[in-house]
Design an enzyme around this catalytic site. Structure first.
Site, PDB file in Angstrom:
ATOM      1  N   HIS A 181       0.970  -1.594  -0.297  1.00  0.00           N
ATOM      2  CA  HIS A 181       0.287   0.075   0.011  1.00  0.00           C
ATOM      3  C   HIS A 181       0.757   0.992   0.105  1.00  0.00           C
ATOM      4  CE1 HIS A 181      -3.688  -3.029   1.224  1.00  0.00           C
ATOM      5  NE2 HIS A 181      -3.518  -2.398   0.963  1.00  0.00           N
ATOM      6  N   ASP A 252      -4.906  -5.934  -7.586  1.00  0.00           N
ATOM      7  CA  ASP A 252      -5.159  -5.073  -6.515  1.00  0.00           C
ATOM      8  C   ASP A 252      -5.615  -3.444  -6.684  1.00  0.00           C
ATOM      9  OD1 ASP A 252      -5.044  -3.949  -3.520  1.00  0.00           O
ATOM     10  OD2 ASP A 252      -3.476  -5.565  -3.332  1.00  0.00           O
TER      11      ASP A 252
END
EC number: 3.2.1.52
Length: 359
Positions: A181, A252
């Site tokens: 992330h 993702d």
């Protein structure tokens, strides 16, 4: 009308005009919901109904709803255990752990389906090496066979409730320390090392009929210089050809730091789709979503559209919550799942995946 290759998010608990404009674009095929999109069960059901009504071919609605720290909807939903708690039970009672995993998958999926959500990005099939904080207790176990057995049980429970499963993060995120992330993790192991361990549950889940997969924003330089989600080696040669996977592949979130390797947002989306993703996620940055909608030009193949269409929740398994609560199957599953792993779940409820989506 068919599903487009983009999955976007929405701003709040009901659609605004900008949401409707974006979601009505032919390039959009799905919506991912975050905790900020949830106020209460009735509101969620109304939101999902409005999203599904926007197009003749209803948009897919997905959510990260795994259990433990990663459960977008909490109040009004059963608190699901972190998957590691099922792995702990496996150590002493494997059959009991499989039974509880299936019941967990059923409760997870039946509650989401009752509110109109099509699928959850679950289960996590990464190995628990104890190194990755972003994976951590989201993983079932360190043993590949245990991960497969428990992941398959969750998948079967989800199927019982009319929901397809999406395994992640192919080919394994558990070995690296960095969080994709906020960084670009690098796993320097050889393909042989990965195949003997991390790939095992993914391979077995493919053989068991897994409907969808999400690749990791991790670089495995001994295999390919591209992160797995942008790699034709991983997605075409290994996943499709060698493992024989014929399900849907979801990227993702392409706004994560781990995706920056591919350039700007339009370049990221193109690279993910060219590598073999069927649907690309662009989350938490509406200005980037607008840029993609304005600039992306893709020739979307029929097989990808067909794979995505199979991710719709089964309409025969979408009772109201009132009807669900009156179901003997649900009552039995809830009896086993409610409170399971509660102690460990309450130690840390900070969601490691919801950087921008947290309410």
């Amino acid at each position: 009308m068919t599903l487009g290759p983009l999955m976007l998010d929405v701003a709040g608990t009901e659609l605004c005009d900008d949401d409707r404009r974006r979601l009505s674009d032919p390039l959009v095929g799905g919506v991912i919901l975050f905790s900020r999109n949830y106020r209460d069960p009735a509101q969620l059901a109304a939101l999902c109904e409005e999203i599904h009504a926007l197009k003749a071919a209803p948009l897919l609605i997905g959510v990260d709803h795994e259990g433990g720290r990663v459960q977008r909807f909490r109040d009004g939903f059963t608190r699901l255990p972190p998957m590691r708690s099922l792995g702990a039970i496996w150590n002493e009672h494997p059959q009991r752990a499989r039974e509880l995993a299936r019941e967990t998958g059923y409760v997870l999926a039946s509650e989401l389906r009752a509110h109109g959500v099509d699928f959850s990005f679950a289960p996590v099939l990464d190995l628990d090496y104890g190194a990755s904080s972003v994976i951590g207790d989201r993983a079932f176990h360190a043993d590949p066979q245990a991960v497969f057995q428990l992941g398959q049980a969750v998948m079967l429970g989800m199927k019982d409730a009319g929901m397809a499963a999406c395994g992640k993060h192919f080919p394994g995120h558990g070995f690296v320390i960095a969080d994709s992330h906020v960084d670009i993790p690098v796993d320097r192991r050889t393909l042989g090392d990965i195949a003997r361990a991390d790939l095992v549950p993914f391979r077995l889940m493919v053989e068991a009929g897994l409907a969808a997969m999400m690749p990791a924003h991790v670089i495995y330089p001994e295999v390919d210089a591209q992160p797995a989600g942008f790699s034709r080696v991983w997605l075409q040669k290994i996943l499709r050809q060698q493992l024989g996977f014929d399900g849907a592949v979801f990227s993702d979130d392409l706004c994560m730091a781990g995706a920056a390797f591919a350039g700007g947002i339009v370049e990221r989306v193109r690279a993910a789709l060219d590598a073999g993703c069927d649907m690309a996620l662009v989350c938490n940055h509406p200005e980037l979503a607008d840029e993609v909608l304005a600039k992306l030009d893709v020739d979307w193949p029929a097989p990808a559209r067909a794979r995505l269409a199979r991710m719709h929740g089964h309409p025969a398994h979408a009772p109201t919550m009132t009807a669900l609560r009156e179901s003997a199957r649900y009552a039995e599953a809830l009896h086993h799942v409610a409170g399971l792993g509660r102690d460990s779940a309450e130690l840390d409820l900070s969601d490691p995946t919801d950087y921008c989506g947290r309410a």
